[in-house]
Design a protein around this motif. Structure first.
Motif, PDB file in Angstrom:
ATOM      1  N   LEU A  78      51.079  61.792  12.601  1.00  0.00           N
ATOM      2  CA  LEU A  78      49.902  60.952  12.397  1.00  0.00           C
ATOM      3  C   LEU A  78      48.960  61.570  11.360  1.00  0.00           C
ATOM      4  CD1 LEU A  78      49.149  59.914  16.089  1.00  0.00           C
ATOM      5  CD2 LEU A  78      50.320  58.590  14.316  1.00  0.00           C
ATOM      6  N   GLY A  79      48.887  62.900  11.349  1.00  0.00           N
ATOM      7  CA  GLY A  79      48.050  63.576  10.359  1.00  0.00           C
ATOM      8  C   GLY A  79      48.553  63.364   8.943  1.00  0.00           C
ATOM      9  N   LYS A  90      50.337  61.587  -2.919  1.00  0.00           N
ATOM     10  CA  LYS A  90      51.714  61.264  -2.587  1.00  0.00           C
ATOM     11  C   LYS A  90      52.061  61.920  -1.250  1.00  0.00           C
ATOM     12  CE  LYS A  90      53.487  60.630  -7.276  1.00  0.00           C
ATOM     13  NZ  LYS A  90      54.495  61.067  -8.284  1.00  0.00           N
ATOM     14  N   GLN A  91      53.073  61.353  -0.599  1.00  0.00           N
ATOM     15  CA  GLN A  91      53.394  61.803   0.753  1.00  0.00           C
ATOM     16  C   GLN A  91      53.809  63.269   0.799  1.00  0.00           C
ATOM     17  OE1 GLN A  91      56.617  59.831   3.057  1.00  0.00           O
ATOM     18  NE2 GLN A  91      55.006  59.388   4.526  1.00  0.00           N
ATOM     19  N   ASP A  92      54.489  63.765  -0.256  1.00  0.00           N
ATOM     20  CA  ASP A  92      54.902  65.163  -0.227  1.00  0.00           C
ATOM     21  C   ASP A  92      53.700  66.101  -0.244  1.00  0.00           C
ATOM     22  OD1 ASP A  92      54.236  64.496  -2.810  1.00  0.00           O
ATOM     23  OD2 ASP A  92      55.827  65.680  -3.744  1.00  0.00           O
ATOM     24  N   SER A  93      52.629  65.703  -0.938  1.00  0.00           N
ATOM     25  CA  SER A  93      51.407  66.515  -0.951  1.00  0.00           C
ATOM     26  C   SER A  93      50.747  66.499   0.427  1.00  0.00           C
ATOM     27  CB  SER A  93      50.421  65.986  -1.993  1.00  0.00           C
ATOM     28  OG  SER A  93      50.967  66.067  -3.294  1.00  0.00           O
ATOM     29  N   ALA A  94      50.707  65.328   1.055  1.00  0.00           N
ATOM     30  CA  ALA A  94      50.129  65.219   2.399  1.00  0.00           C
ATOM     31  C   ALA A  94      50.925  66.057   3.395  1.00  0.00           C
ATOM     32  CB  ALA A  94      50.101  63.754   2.835  1.00  0.00           C
ATOM     33  N   ILE A  95      52.248  66.025   3.267  1.00  0.00           N
ATOM     34  CA  ILE A  95      53.103  66.824   4.149  1.00  0.00           C
ATOM     35  C   ILE A  95      52.777  68.303   3.990  1.00  0.00           C
ATOM     36  CG2 ILE A  95      55.479  67.596   4.546  1.00  0.00           C
ATOM     37  CD1 ILE A  95      56.360  64.736   3.775  1.00  0.00           C
ATOM     38  N   GLY A  96      52.649  68.756   2.738  1.00  0.00           N
ATOM     39  CA  GLY A  96      52.360  70.163   2.481  1.00  0.00           C
ATOM     40  C   GLY A  96      51.033  70.596   3.062  1.00  0.00           C
ATOM     41  N   ILE A  97      50.003  69.766   2.928  1.00  0.00           N
ATOM     42  CA  ILE A  97      48.670  70.108   3.433  1.00  0.00           C
ATOM     43  C   ILE A  97      48.676  70.234   4.951  1.00  0.00           C
ATOM     44  CG2 ILE A  97      46.308  69.257   3.694  1.00  0.00           C
ATOM     45  CD1 ILE A  97      46.658  67.937   0.907  1.00  0.00           C
ATOM     46  N   VAL A  98      49.231  69.224   5.629  1.00  0.00           N
ATOM     47  CA  VAL A  98      49.214  69.221   7.098  1.00  0.00           C
ATOM     48  C   VAL A  98      50.136  70.298   7.650  1.00  0.00           C
ATOM     49  CG1 VAL A  98      49.696  67.848   9.159  1.00  0.00           C
ATOM     50  CG2 VAL A  98      48.622  66.783   7.167  1.00  0.00           C
ATOM     51  N   PHE A  99      51.309  70.446   7.058  1.00  0.00           N
ATOM     52  CA  PHE A  99      52.280  71.414   7.561  1.00  0.00           C
ATOM     53  C   PHE A  99      51.756  72.842   7.455  1.00  0.00           C
ATOM     54  CE2 PHE A  99      55.204  73.789   4.573  1.00  0.00           C
ATOM     55  CZ  PHE A  99      55.626  74.751   5.480  1.00  0.00           C
ATOM     56  N   VAL A 100      51.144  73.189   6.338  1.00  0.00           N
ATOM     57  CA  VAL A 100      50.614  74.542   6.170  1.00  0.00           C
ATOM     58  C   VAL A 100      49.485  74.809   7.160  1.00  0.00           C
ATOM     59  CG1 VAL A 100      49.354  76.062   4.601  1.00  0.00           C
ATOM     60  CG2 VAL A 100      51.288  74.741   3.746  1.00  0.00           C
ATOM     61  N   GLY A 101      48.615  73.818   7.349  1.00  0.00           N
ATOM     62  CA  GLY A 101      47.530  73.979   8.307  1.00  0.00           C
ATOM     63  C   GLY A 101      48.035  74.171   9.726  1.00  0.00           C
ATOM     64  N   MET A 102      49.019  73.346  10.123  1.00  0.00           N
ATOM     65  CA  MET A 102      49.568  73.448  11.471  1.00  0.00           C
ATOM     66  C   MET A 102      50.302  74.782  11.663  1.00  0.00           C
ATOM     67  SD  MET A 102      48.860  70.798  13.383  1.00  0.00           S
ATOM     68  CE  MET A 102      50.160  70.676  14.624  1.00  0.00           C
TER      69      MET A 102
END
Length: 271
Positions: A78-79, A90-102
């Motif tokens: 959802l994040g 783009k979705q890959d950038s969003a994935i990178g931001i959320v994944f690194v934070g988590m």
């Protein structure tokens, strides 16, 4: 030869591991084909690390580790959808931001763990031979739920995947469908993490589906080929780990990778 193959089947944990690997292979095929077709392979690796805070948090709270991982996977999915839709990235950038934070949150929580127990280590490293009967029933339930969900929205997902503009024109909830797919990927990652650990779970999700993509002409055949190939590689990997006395999870992944290389070679010869 036959006796050597039958000997491990007298061990209850080995039989449970075989069944678990085959069930998860089917589950990975159902979702992995969508990941491969949409070019979202990065999401598997991201999810396998993003569930870490859920696992460690559940460990610290003395609750079920799988439940914690599922919560983290859903929150991550959802994040990613929220960041992607609100930021315009783009979705890959969003994935990178959320994944690194988590992942950073997971490492921070891990530093608060009083001891690094075997339960937590097994979940992070993976242990197919530690699968219990309850795990098998849970995996079967998740597989059935995922299969029914994908069957119900298959046409909509196809349109969203290959022509999102047309999907919006006809009134499909594109954002919700994308979030649904991310959540399903998260659920699959949670189960595969238990088998092969956080660092190798992406292989079960991606490799068999990628191999099937080389030969299967349509989505249905791609799912079937990926499920059969994944199950076969899982069985071969478990037997090899038994006879060679190697770690089961990484051995399964190596067999899966070898199968992809063989498929790639055969595809090259056909062309």
């Amino acid at each position: 030869m036959l006796e050597a193959l039958l000997d491990p089947l007298s061990l209850g944990f080995f039989v449970r591991a075989l069944i678990g690997v085959m069930v998860v292979s089917v589950l990975c095929a159902l979702v992995g084909v969508w990941v491969v077709l949409r070019g979202l392979s990065y999401i598997g690796d991201a999810m396998s690390h993003a569930v870490l805070p859920g696992i460690v948090g559940a460990f610290l709270l003395h609750v079920n580790l799988i439940a914690g991982a599922v919560v983290a996977a859903i929150f991550t999915a959802l994040g990613i959808g929220f960041v992607s839709s609100r930021s315009g990235l783009k979705q890959d950038s969003a994935i990178g931001i959320v994944f690194v934070g988590m992942f950073a949150l997971g490492v921070t929580l891990l530093s608060r763990a009083p001891t690094y127990t075997s339960d937590l280590a097994n979940f992070l490293i993976g242990n197919p031979l530690g699968v219990t009967q309850a795990d098998l029933w849970g995996a079967l339930g998740v597989t059935a739920a995922v299969a029914l969900t994908l069957w119900a929205v298959q046409k909509e997902l196809l349109l969203v995947s290959f022509d999102p503009t047309e999907a919006r024109v006809v009134g499909l909830p594109v954002r919700r469908l994308n979030n649904l797919l991310l959540i399903l990927v998260g659920l699959v990652v949670v189960l595969t993490v238990q088998l092969v650990g956080t660092t190798l779970s992406v292989s079960l999700l991606i490799t068999s589906a990628a191999s099937a993509r080389l030969f299967a002409p349509n989505l249905r055949r791609m799912v079937i080929v990926a499920a059969i190939l994944g199950s076969a590689c899982g069985v071969v990997g478990l037997y090899l780990s038994y006879f060679l006395n190697t770690a089961a999870g990484p051995t399964i992944v190596l067999v899966n990778t070898a199968a992809f290389l063989v498929a790639l070679t055969l595809r090259g010869k056909r062309e």
